[in-house]
Motif scaffolding. Structure first.
Motif, PDB file in Angstrom:
ATOM      1  N   LEU A   8     -33.623  31.757   3.469  1.00 49.91           N
ATOM      2  CA  LEU A   8     -35.488  32.345   4.208  1.00 49.91           C
ATOM      3  C   LEU A   8     -36.664  32.532   3.575  1.00 49.91           C
ATOM      4  O   LEU A   8     -36.800  32.673   3.698  1.00 49.91           O
ATOM      5  N   GLN A  29     -27.714  30.586  13.707  1.00 54.15           N
ATOM      6  CA  GLN A  29     -27.830  29.142  14.618  1.00 54.15           C
ATOM      7  C   GLN A  29     -26.405  29.098  15.189  1.00 54.15           C
ATOM      8  O   GLN A  29     -26.866  29.143  16.325  1.00 54.15           O
ATOM      9  N   PRO A  78     -29.601  29.092   8.077  1.00 55.41           N
ATOM     10  CA  PRO A  78     -30.493  28.542   7.278  1.00 55.41           C
ATOM     11  C   PRO A  78     -30.993  29.446   6.794  1.00 55.41           C
ATOM     12  O   PRO A  78     -31.276  30.823   6.596  1.00 55.41           O
ATOM     13  N   LEU A  99     -33.057  20.665   3.678  1.00 56.78           N
ATOM     14  CA  LEU A  99     -32.780  22.131   4.360  1.00 56.78           C
ATOM     15  C   LEU A  99     -31.539  22.932   3.833  1.00 56.78           C
ATOM     16  O   LEU A  99     -30.623  21.831   3.813  1.00 56.78           O
ATOM     17  N   MET A 147     -28.741  25.720   4.044  1.00 57.56           N
ATOM     18  CA  MET A 147     -28.235  26.626   4.533  1.00 57.56           C
ATOM     19  C   MET A 147     -26.990  27.210   4.541  1.00 57.56           C
ATOM     20  O   MET A 147     -26.027  26.971   3.633  1.00 57.56           O
ATOM     21  N   TRP A 155     -41.121  27.536  13.601  1.00 58.29           N
ATOM     22  CA  TRP A 155     -39.682  26.727  12.354  1.00 58.29           C
ATOM     23  C   TRP A 155     -38.385  25.952  12.571  1.00 58.29           C
ATOM     24  O   TRP A 155     -37.988  26.419  12.957  1.00 58.29           O
ATOM     25  N   GLY A 158     -30.182  35.740   6.570  1.00 59.30           N
ATOM     26  CA  GLY A 158     -31.005  34.834   7.913  1.00 59.30           C
ATOM     27  C   GLY A 158     -30.387  35.192   8.998  1.00 59.30           C
ATOM     28  O   GLY A 158     -30.332  36.376   9.199  1.00 59.30           O
ATOM     29  N   HIS A 160     -37.396  24.089  11.510  1.00 65.34           N
ATOM     30  CA  HIS A 160     -35.120  23.740  11.024  1.00 65.34           C
ATOM     31  C   HIS A 160     -35.439  25.489  11.212  1.00 65.34           C
ATOM     32  O   HIS A 160     -34.377  24.281  10.038  1.00 65.34           O
ATOM     33  N   LEU A 161     -35.570  26.050  10.398  1.00 60.93           N
ATOM     34  CA  LEU A 161     -35.222  26.895  10.348  1.00 60.93           C
ATOM     35  C   LEU A 161     -34.804  27.166  11.641  1.00 60.93           C
ATOM     36  O   LEU A 161     -33.986  28.635  11.956  1.00 60.93           O
TER      37      LEU A 161
END
Length: 455
Positions: A444, A432, A442, A393, A395, A317, A429, A319-320
């Motif tokens: 969830l 990152q 990000p 997205l 975050m 994933w 989350g 983007h996450l």
């Protein structure tokens, strides 16, 4: 409980009785909550107004005396206390406000004629530079509502904000930190902006603009999924927990393989932190790891690439920044202990995370680190100018408060944020990227929508 024994040299995971049964927090879940080490006989959070307040002269005198403070600065939602004698251990809050303790400066500081310092103790604002694109004569506030103070905006409000911004400029990232909005403009679209041409307020919040040449969050300008982790070995917990305890848990060290997905030799092996064991509605179980630590290889090892291969990545994933690992049948993994952090029990949606709530992460390069949810970042992908509706997205932005003296370091990526002020074990989350002050993670919602939950 799964801990590193005394015979194992481990900077990140000391053996200690941290899982105490006593209640750690009192008061509301979010701003106004009080840490158990908070000794102040008063609160600087006004629950009726839902806002912070300045101390009375007697309350400020108490703070100065109790902490031998040479200076105190109120930068809501936090307080900065300058002292040569900080308490041990450090409280996460003082008078129900997140507290940061700093040593006095090593050199004399400039003061005005009244003896007041000319510079702040610590600039809590993450923005370090701003363009003069917003001005008094710029467009008026385009939003027909005001953001609520110290409360996370709704999804509807966020969409209205992004759509309104896009009428004036080309935003790449939007950071919402009450009472300000920081807009990072795309820098490769050939667009220019005249001074004072952009709104200086949106939803009642002050707006700052700059081009996305470097993030205002110092140390966050290189995005996690693009970064190659190369931590310093001396600060990592390299213990082999499979050999020590016959099972793994969140927070242990995981490493990429030495062979790429196309069979070539990898130039580097990266080490990050194991996340959580999840299960979907079909009964499939997968371990989460930081995707950017395994960009070139599906193989996952513990604790290093010379150790045991524990599984392979089967789904990413991006983007996450999450990769899902199918563990080998011989590998046991338990979520029932997370070193010094709370035991993770359920995934949280973005709207379930109130501003002001404290979370802890325990990574193989840090030990436990405490962080407070303080805002949102909206990651807006490139789009055609004709596209009106914009997907982004969401975050969470966290501010770090190292009650045990720990700060985020390279290698903590992938560690789970577990709420510290609740016994429910809510997970907001996975780490990152970040620095000593801030971290991004990000939300969830996408994982939850796909029926993933904690085993």
């Amino acid at each position: 409980m799964l801990y590193a024994p005394a015979t194992v040299s481990s900077h990140a995971h000391p053996s200690s009785d941290i899982h105490s049964s006593r209640n750690t927090w009192t008061g509301p879940r979010g701003y106004g909550g009080r840490h158990r080490l908070d000794e102040a006989p008063f609160s600087l959070w006004d629950d009726a107004k839902g806002d912070f307040r300045l101390p009375t002269p007697s309350e400020k005198s108490w703070l100065i005396t109790r902490y031998s403070a040479t200076a105190i600065d109120f930068q809501f939602p936090m307080m900065v206390i300058e002292t040569a004698n900080p308490p041990e251990p450090l409280p996460l809050t003082v008078a129900a406000i997140a507290a940061k303790f700093l040593p006095p400066p090593s050199v004399l500081v400039d003061r005005n004629a009244n003896g007041m310092r000319l510079e702040p103790l610590d600039d809590a604002r993450p923005i370090k530079f701003s363009r003069n694109y917003a001005g008094m004569r710029g467009p008026k506030d385009p939003l027909q509502f005001n953001f609520r103070k110290w409360i996370q905006p709704t999804d509807k409000e966020l969409k209205l904000l992004v759509n309104a911004l896009s009428r004036f400029c080309n935003p790449r990232l939007v950071h919402i930190l009450c009472p300000r909005i920081i807009v990072e403009l795309c820098c490769d679209d050939q667009r220019t902006y005249e001074p004072g041409s952009l709104p200086r307020k949106m939803g009642g919040y002050a707006v700052h603009y700059h081009h996305n040449l470097g993030s205002p969050f110092e140390g966050l300008s290189i995005r996690g999924r693009e970064r190659l982790i190369n931590p310093t070995t001396s600060i990592q917990d390299t213990s082999n927990y499979l050999n020590l305890f016959d099972e793994l848990c969140p927070g242990v060290r995981v490493s990429s393989g030495t062979v790429t997905d196309v069979g070539l030799s990898a130039q580097a092996s990266m080490s990050t932190t194991a996340g959580l064991l999840l299960r979907d509605n079909h009964g499939h179980q997968r371990l989460t790891v930081s995707n950017h630590g395994f960009l070139h290889s599906k193989e996952v090892f513990h604790p290093s690439n010379s150790g045991t291969q524990i599984g392979e990545i089967g789904e990413r994933w991006e983007h996450l920044d999450i990769a899902l690992v199918k563990l080998n049948p011989s590998v046991e993994f338990t979520n029932s202990t997370y070193f010094e952090a709370k035991v993770p029990r359920r995934l949280l949606r973005a709207h379930e995370i109130p501003d002001g709530a404290f979370f802890s992460v325990d990574g193989m390069s840090t030990g436990i680190v405490f962080m407070q949810a303080q805002g949102l970042t909206l990651d807006i992908p490139p789009r055609p100018q004709s596209l009106a509706e914009i997907d982004f997205l969401k975050m969470r932005i966290y501010r770090g408060f190292g009650a045990l003296g720990a700060v985020p370091r390279e290698g903590v990526c992938g560690a789970a944020f577990v709420e510290n002020g609740s016994e429910e074990g809510g997970v907001a989350g996975f780490f990152q990227n970040g620095n000593t002050d801030y971290a991004l993670s990000p939300c969830l919602d996408g994982l939850i929508d796909r029926s993933w939950s904690i085993v």
